[in-house]
Design an enzyme around this catalytic site. Structure first.
Site, PDB file in Angstrom:
ATOM      1  N   LYS A  95       0.838  -1.204   0.000  1.00 36.84           N
ATOM      2  CA  LYS A  95       0.000   0.000   0.000  1.00 36.84           C
ATOM      3  C   LYS A  95       0.873   1.253   0.000  1.00 36.84           C
ATOM      4  O   LYS A  95       0.638   2.184  -0.766  1.00 36.84           O
ATOM      5  CB  LYS A  95      -0.874   0.042   1.270  1.00 36.84           C
ATOM      6  N   GLN A 133      -4.950  -1.215   9.722  1.00 34.06           N
ATOM      7  CA  GLN A 133      -4.862  -2.568   9.160  1.00 34.06           C
ATOM      8  C   GLN A 133      -5.490  -3.590  10.115  1.00 34.06           C
ATOM      9  O   GLN A 133      -5.152  -3.633  11.296  1.00 34.06           O
ATOM     10  CB  GLN A 133      -3.389  -2.914   8.892  1.00 34.06           C
ATOM     11  N   ASP A 181     -11.289   2.945   4.119  1.00 33.14           N
ATOM     12  CA  ASP A 181     -11.662   1.523   4.037  1.00 33.14           C
ATOM     13  C   ASP A 181     -13.181   1.367   3.880  1.00 33.14           C
ATOM     14  O   ASP A 181     -13.663   0.293   3.527  1.00 33.14           O
ATOM     15  CB  ASP A 181     -11.221   0.795   5.314  1.00 33.14           C
TER      16      ASP A 181
END
Ligand code: NDP
Length: 294
Positions: free
Chosen positions: A54, A98, A121
């Site tokens: 990422k 995460q 997200d």
């Protein structure tokens, strides 16, 4: 019939190019550099690999990376304090924590603490709710990528029968909402669904997000169906080496489907590309600028 292969790598590369163009425009015309903050707690090897890729993609798109690594022993309070700091930081347009988090930390509490406008997200309850009532929202990345891939094979999804196998909050449910927003007729299947093969045979669009290697067989498919395989399963391969397969038996399915995503090289690359897109969208919304056209 031999299915067309939906090349997720190429489609993701094109999307990343467009995002980089938008980033350049934002910098040039508005002095805004989108920034993505990625928070990793602990040392889960898969998460570490994912976070590294990422960060690389963020830099390649011309955005500002901002990575935070906390030890596996970090307390919930420490993570919440970091999220609060990132919420208040004008250089941060997107925040990604995460998952999974270590057991002492309540993931839902952390997700709910993220500013919904920075929730790239798309897991915050506000964005989940906005998506479900048809308001503009930051939608989860993998589901957004799935729908883009389906639309690359069928210009319109309107009126098509879509079957989503899987009802997780991160893939199954949001992909169903996005398909509904495209006017598909959507059915969500799960482990308690009766006669799954028969249900799948109705699908013009089949999304498999199960996590069971090659569960979906070729004779479960409607001829000409568009098959989007989200599954990532590591199985034993030849010579004692492991390999990655999807939730769909690819070699059988490609003889029946009209178009199909490979694993790897299908949905996977789209997830990061859509994360970059969400970061640009968040930067635009935070700065009251027009959203990117991609
Ligand atoms: P979850 O385990 O959270 O959900 C799996 C879903 O599949 C559940 O709804 C479950 O039903 C359903 N299911 C399990 N077994 C069956 C069965 N035999 N028949 C029908 N339905 C079944 O997984 P995720 O949604 O998180 O992920 C799914 C897959 O996608 C995984 O392989 C994951 O690695 C992959 N993935 C890939 C990403 C990418 O970027 N390519 C990103 C995210 C995930 P029930 O609810 O009843 O238990």
């Amino acid at each position: 019939m031999t299915a067309a292969i939906i090349d997720g790598k190429a489609i993701a590369a094109t999307l990343r190019g467009k995002v980089a163009g938008e980033v350049a425009r934002l910098k040039r015309d508005h002095g805004v550099t989108p920034g993505l903050a990625v928070v990793l707690v602990g040392n889960d090897p898969a998460s570490e690999v994912y976070v590294r890729s990422k960060s690389k993609a963020v830099v390649e798109a011309g955005m500002a990376p901002c990575d935070f690594k906390l030890p596996a022993t970090a307390s919930e309070q420490e993570v919440l304090a970091l999220v609060a700091r990132l919420n208040a930081d004008p250089a941060v347009s997107g925040i990604l924590v995460q998952l999974p988090l270590p057991p002492q930390i309540d993931s839902q509490k952390v997700i709910a603490a993220i500013d919904p406008m920075k929730d790239v997200d798309g897991f915050h309850p506000v964005n989940v709710g906005r998506l479900s009532i048809g308001l503009p929202a930051l939608a989860p990345c993998t589901p957004t990528g799935c729908v883009m891939l389906a639309k690359s094979a069928r210009s319109s999804l309107a009126g098509l029968e879509a079957v989503v196998i899987g009802r997780s909050n991160i893939v199954g449910k949001p992909v169903a909402q996005l398909l509904l927003a495209e006017n598909a007729t959507v059915t969500i299947a799960h482990s308690k669904t009766r006669d799954l093969p028969d249900l799948c045979r109705r699908a013009d669009i089949l999304i498999a997000a199960i996590g069971k290697p090659e569960l979906v067989r070729g004779d479960w498919l409607k001829p000409g169906a568009t098959v989007i395989d989200v599954g990532i399963n590591r199985v034993a391969g030849e010579g004692g080496k492991s390999k990655i397969v999807g939730d769909v038996a690819f070699d059988e399915a490609r003889n029946v489907a009209g178009a199909i995503t490979p694993v790897p090289g299908g949905v996977g690359p789209m997830t990061i590309a859509c994360l970059l897109l969400n970061t640009v969208r968040a930067a635009c919304a935070l700065n009251k600028l027009q959203a990117p056209s991609v």
